[in-house]
Design a protein around this motif. Structure first.
Motif, PDB file in Angstrom:
ATOM      1  N   GLU A 144       7.762 -23.212 -32.610  1.00 34.14           N
ATOM      2  CA  GLU A 144       7.234 -22.486 -31.456  1.00 34.14           C
ATOM      3  C   GLU A 144       6.936 -21.038 -31.834  1.00 34.14           C
ATOM      4  OE1 GLU A 144       8.335 -21.767 -26.796  1.00 34.14           O
ATOM      5  OE2 GLU A 144       9.949 -21.492 -28.252  1.00 34.14           O
ATOM      6  N   ILE A 200       3.297 -19.022 -31.542  1.00 31.04           N
ATOM      7  CA  ILE A 200       3.069 -17.879 -30.649  1.00 31.04           C
ATOM      8  C   ILE A 200       3.054 -16.545 -31.386  1.00 31.04           C
ATOM      9  CG2 ILE A 200       3.993 -19.113 -28.662  1.00 31.04           C
ATOM     10  CD1 ILE A 200       6.567 -17.471 -28.953  1.00 31.04           C
ATOM     11  N   LEU A 243       1.982 -14.329 -23.251  1.00 30.50           N
ATOM     12  CA  LEU A 243       2.731 -15.566 -23.396  1.00 30.50           C
ATOM     13  C   LEU A 243       3.301 -16.019 -22.047  1.00 30.50           C
ATOM     14  CD1 LEU A 243       3.688 -17.713 -25.320  1.00 30.50           C
ATOM     15  CD2 LEU A 243       5.637 -16.269 -25.874  1.00 30.50           C
ATOM     16  N   ALA A 244       3.821 -15.083 -21.265  1.00 21.14           N
ATOM     17  CA  ALA A 244       4.343 -15.421 -19.939  1.00 21.14           C
ATOM     18  C   ALA A 244       3.231 -15.970 -19.052  1.00 21.14           C
ATOM     19  CB  ALA A 244       4.987 -14.189 -19.294  1.00 21.14           C
ATOM     20  N   THR A 289       0.490 -17.438 -20.113  1.00 23.16           N
ATOM     21  CA  THR A 289       0.112 -18.736 -20.670  1.00 23.16           C
ATOM     22  C   THR A 289       1.040 -19.823 -20.172  1.00 23.16           C
ATOM     23  OG1 THR A 289      -0.836 -17.694 -22.637  1.00 23.16           O
ATOM     24  CG2 THR A 289      -0.256 -20.029 -22.816  1.00 23.16           C
ATOM     25  N   ARG A 290       2.329 -19.574 -20.230  1.00 18.36           N
ATOM     26  CA  ARG A 290       3.299 -20.569 -19.757  1.00 18.36           C
ATOM     27  C   ARG A 290       3.113 -20.854 -18.272  1.00 18.36           C
ATOM     28  NH1 ARG A 290       7.571 -18.142 -23.675  1.00 18.36           N
ATOM     29  NH2 ARG A 290       7.772 -19.859 -25.151  1.00 18.36           N
ATOM     30  N   GLN A 291       2.959 -19.797 -17.497  1.00 18.83           N
ATOM     31  CA  GLN A 291       2.758 -19.948 -16.054  1.00 18.83           C
ATOM     32  C   GLN A 291       1.472 -20.725 -15.776  1.00 18.83           C
ATOM     33  OE1 GLN A 291       2.113 -16.213 -14.037  1.00 18.83           O
ATOM     34  NE2 GLN A 291       2.555 -17.088 -12.036  1.00 18.83           N
ATOM     35  N   THR A 292       0.425 -20.428 -16.501  1.00 18.38           N
ATOM     36  CA  THR A 292      -0.863 -21.103 -16.320  1.00 18.38           C
ATOM     37  C   THR A 292      -0.761 -22.584 -16.677  1.00 18.38           C
ATOM     38  OG1 THR A 292      -2.041 -19.043 -16.760  1.00 18.38           O
ATOM     39  CG2 THR A 292      -3.294 -21.095 -17.014  1.00 18.38           C
ATOM     40  N   LEU A 293      -0.114 -22.897 -17.774  1.00 18.30           N
ATOM     41  CA  LEU A 293       0.031 -24.294 -18.174  1.00 18.30           C
ATOM     42  C   LEU A 293       0.844 -25.085 -17.151  1.00 18.30           C
ATOM     43  CD1 LEU A 293       0.534 -23.863 -22.018  1.00 18.30           C
ATOM     44  CD2 LEU A 293      -1.455 -24.868 -20.862  1.00 18.30           C
ATOM     45  N   ARG A 294       1.901 -24.478 -16.624  1.00 12.96           N
ATOM     46  CA  ARG A 294       2.680 -25.158 -15.584  1.00 12.96           C
ATOM     47  C   ARG A 294       1.826 -25.415 -14.342  1.00 12.96           C
ATOM     48  NH1 ARG A 294       6.652 -21.075 -17.054  1.00 12.96           N
ATOM     49  NH2 ARG A 294       8.105 -22.025 -18.512  1.00 12.96           N
TER      50      ARG A 294
END
Length: 161
Positions: free
Chosen positions: A118, A122, A130-131, A133-138
């Motif tokens: 990981e 990244i 990155l935060a 990106t994670r929020q968007t993917l969820r």
């Protein structure tokens, strides 16, 4: 420009997401194979390491693995001595799954490699990006799960893959 429909994979989000997943799998498979694990089995172990003992159906949902596939994976993990499976005290149809000491030890050895992969993926990304990106993917997953609910018969959203 041609009137033919076209799809530029270099800019197509599902392809880009899959490409990242495939690269991770390609790098992690040899670590897992040494322990007789597949990526799907790893996801089960990782979920149990995070959330502890839980219903098999909940593990299926949290790992995006079909319930029928989950049952076969858990059977294999039980045979490897990595998880235990018991019937619920309150509902005979429910099955609870948890890591065994051997499973916890294996996960403890595998997590650092997963974290390293990981970190490689990244590298150079600012924490704020990155935060997001994670929020968007969820959010994208939630959107797709909602689309599945609206267009198909009711089913467990946990698909393998």
């Amino acid at each position: 420009m041609s009137d033919r429909p076209h799809l530029d994979l270099s800019d197509y989000l599902p392809y880009l997401i899959n490409r990242i997943g495939a690269a991770f799998v390609a790098r992690y498979e040899s670590d897992l194979a040494q322990s007789g694990l597949s990526i799907a089995m790893w996801r089960v172990l990782a979920a149990l390491s995070t959330s502890g003992a839980q219903r098999q159906i909940d593990v299926a949902e949290s790992t995006s693995i079909e319930v029928s596939t989950m049952s076969r994976l858990v059977t294999r993990l039980v045979s490897l001595g990595l998880v235990s499976r018991t019937r619920s005290d309150t509902n005979n149809r429910e099955v609870n799954v948890e890591l065994t000491p051997k499973g916890r030890a294996l996960v403890s050895r595998l997590i650092p490699r997963a974290r390293k992969l990981e970190a490689d993926a990244i590298a150079g990304l600012p924490p704020a990006e990155l935060a997001i990106t994670r929020q968007t993917l969820r959010r994208m997953y939630d959107n797709m799960a909602g689309v599945a609910d609206e267009t198909q018969e009711p089913r467990n959203l946990a698909k393998s893959g």
